[in-house]
Design an enzyme around this catalytic site. Sequence first.
Site, PDB file in Angstrom:
ATOM      1  N   ASP A  40      52.846   0.387  29.232  1.00  0.00           N
ATOM      2  CA  ASP A  40      52.555  -0.808  28.449  1.00  0.00           C
ATOM      3  C   ASP A  40      52.158  -0.359  27.047  1.00  0.00           C
ATOM      4  O   ASP A  40      51.102   0.266  26.861  1.00  0.00           O
ATOM      5  CB  ASP A  40      51.411  -1.582  29.119  1.00  0.00           C
ATOM      6  CG  ASP A  40      51.116  -2.915  28.453  1.00  0.00           C
ATOM      7  OD1 ASP A  40      51.485  -3.098  27.280  1.00  0.00           O
ATOM      8  OD2 ASP A  40      50.480  -3.774  29.105  1.00  0.00           O
ATOM      9  N   HIS A  41      53.011  -0.697  26.066  1.00  0.00           N
ATOM     10  CA  HIS A  41      52.764  -0.205  24.702  1.00  0.00           C
ATOM     11  C   HIS A  41      51.564  -0.866  24.036  1.00  0.00           C
ATOM     12  O   HIS A  41      51.120  -0.421  22.971  1.00  0.00           O
ATOM     13  CB  HIS A  41      54.020  -0.412  23.844  1.00  0.00           C
ATOM     14  CG  HIS A  41      54.257   0.693  22.863  1.00  0.00           C
ATOM     15  ND1 HIS A  41      53.247   1.489  22.354  1.00  0.00           N
ATOM     16  CD2 HIS A  41      55.401   1.146  22.297  1.00  0.00           C
ATOM     17  CE1 HIS A  41      53.752   2.364  21.516  1.00  0.00           C
ATOM     18  NE2 HIS A  41      55.057   2.192  21.459  1.00  0.00           N
ATOM     19  N   ARG A  42      51.018  -1.915  24.639  1.00  0.00           N
ATOM     20  CA  ARG A  42      49.765  -2.469  24.121  1.00  0.00           C
ATOM     21  C   ARG A  42      48.608  -1.534  24.408  1.00  0.00           C
ATOM     22  O   ARG A  42      47.617  -1.484  23.662  1.00  0.00           O
ATOM     23  CB  ARG A  42      49.478  -3.828  24.772  1.00  0.00           C
ATOM     24  CG  ARG A  42      50.490  -4.921  24.498  1.00  0.00           C
ATOM     25  CD  ARG A  42      50.188  -6.167  25.309  1.00  0.00           C
ATOM     26  NE  ARG A  42      50.200  -5.896  26.745  1.00  0.00           N
ATOM     27  CZ  ARG A  42      49.902  -6.788  27.682  1.00  0.00           C
ATOM     28  NH1 ARG A  42      49.558  -8.026  27.327  1.00  0.00           N
ATOM     29  NH2 ARG A  42      49.944  -6.467  28.956  1.00  0.00           N
TER      30      ARG A  42
END
Length: 476
Positions: free
Chosen positions: A446-448
């Site tokens: 998850d790039h968040r």
Amino acid sequence: MMQDFLLPDLGEGLPEAELVTWLVAEGDEVSLNQTIAEVETAKAVVELPSPFAGRVATLHAAEGEVIAVGSVLISFDVAGADAPAHDVPATETPVGETAEAAEIASAVATDAVPEDARAEPNLVGYGASPRAGSRPQRRARVGARQARTDTAVLEAAPHDAIQLGDVEQVVERPRSTPPVRALAKQLGVDLALVEPTGPTDLITRADVEAYAERVGATGAVAPAASTVDAADAAPDAPPREVDARTTRIPIRGVRKHTAAAMVQSAFTAPHVTTFLTVDVTATTELVASLKADRSLQDHRIGVLAVAAKAVCLALGRHPELNSAWDEAAGEIVQHHYVNLGIAAATGRGLVVPNIRDAQELTLVELADSIRTLAETARAGKTSPADMAGGTFSITNVGVFGVDAGTPILNPGEAGILAVGAVRRRPWEHRGAIALRDVMTLALSFDHRLVDGEQGSKFLVDVGDVLSEPGRAMLLR
């Protein structure tokens, strides 16, 4: 007095469940907490205990029917349990019943309900059963043909030749998987008459087929074991043939839940996948040496177990991959434990049970846990609780001969690692070309929560342990 039992929320907040199997029939006498049915939620098959002691008056649903939570599932005549519910009226004695059979039936019926079973109803998930620690039992009915008698007698006589006199006082419900029960129904075999050969008295597909062949049971023969695996043969619902070129299969159960979860994950968390191909020859040599160790012969330690250990070690160094995004609170939640999910493909769909506190386990303990999770999943016995609370997942695509993929995150998790197949390839080794065992790892995150640098370093740490297992001694 009539009492209705409404289908309860089975702890997952799901609005409906599918009735898989009734374990009682109208007219049966049941005790408190006796298992009366198996229902399938969107996550697992769950055994449903009776909240009342009494006589089954009405079954309000048919097997295969989808029931909304809060709908009436079954009605009980509780008054029958107050007066001696165990007293069977003379009118219920079948015509022509022998004196011996009547005596046995009377003995069955007068097996009184224990005093502690007359307590308040104990619904799913609320408190312990009055017979805690014992397996659920189904009380035999007058005229029932489900007792196990001497094996030689059962093998010699056709199914319909079993007499009432063969009925035991209390018959334990036979253990089997949904695909095996479906096969038994097709072949006209009563599972209570089949001698189990599986682990912990589990009736297998081979047991049913062998019994059917011995007694000449009739019915449509299911596909051979070579074409449909017994553990993965049960679809979510019976398919419906539209014409010779089209079949429609209802979207239910685990597959329906998985589809919804994957869509939510794919369109909520910004996925990034990065790949790393590593020389795992040292790991395969380690696995081979452990398999040759007689003291470890009862443990199936494979490359997946080593990968799981590597993941646990790497998560300790990169907590971003062991985190969750809390949108409502506006916070990132970092976990100081690892509940390691192991994706398992079954006939009912994809399930991801997790190993609790995996960071505390040794390599041998991880291997044993993975084996247990896989066997439970294939038998359709994974509980909703086993699939909740995961923090990171592994999917072993290599078992299907696949080198790599781009796995979708399990909702609520920051990362998932796909472990590819081990290939024997020419590879650079110590300045020369040699045949080596090579594997591709694919990490989706998850790039968040995880930057590219953090994800790459995590993947390299996992790869380092697989290329040189001795490096595990340096990590914590």
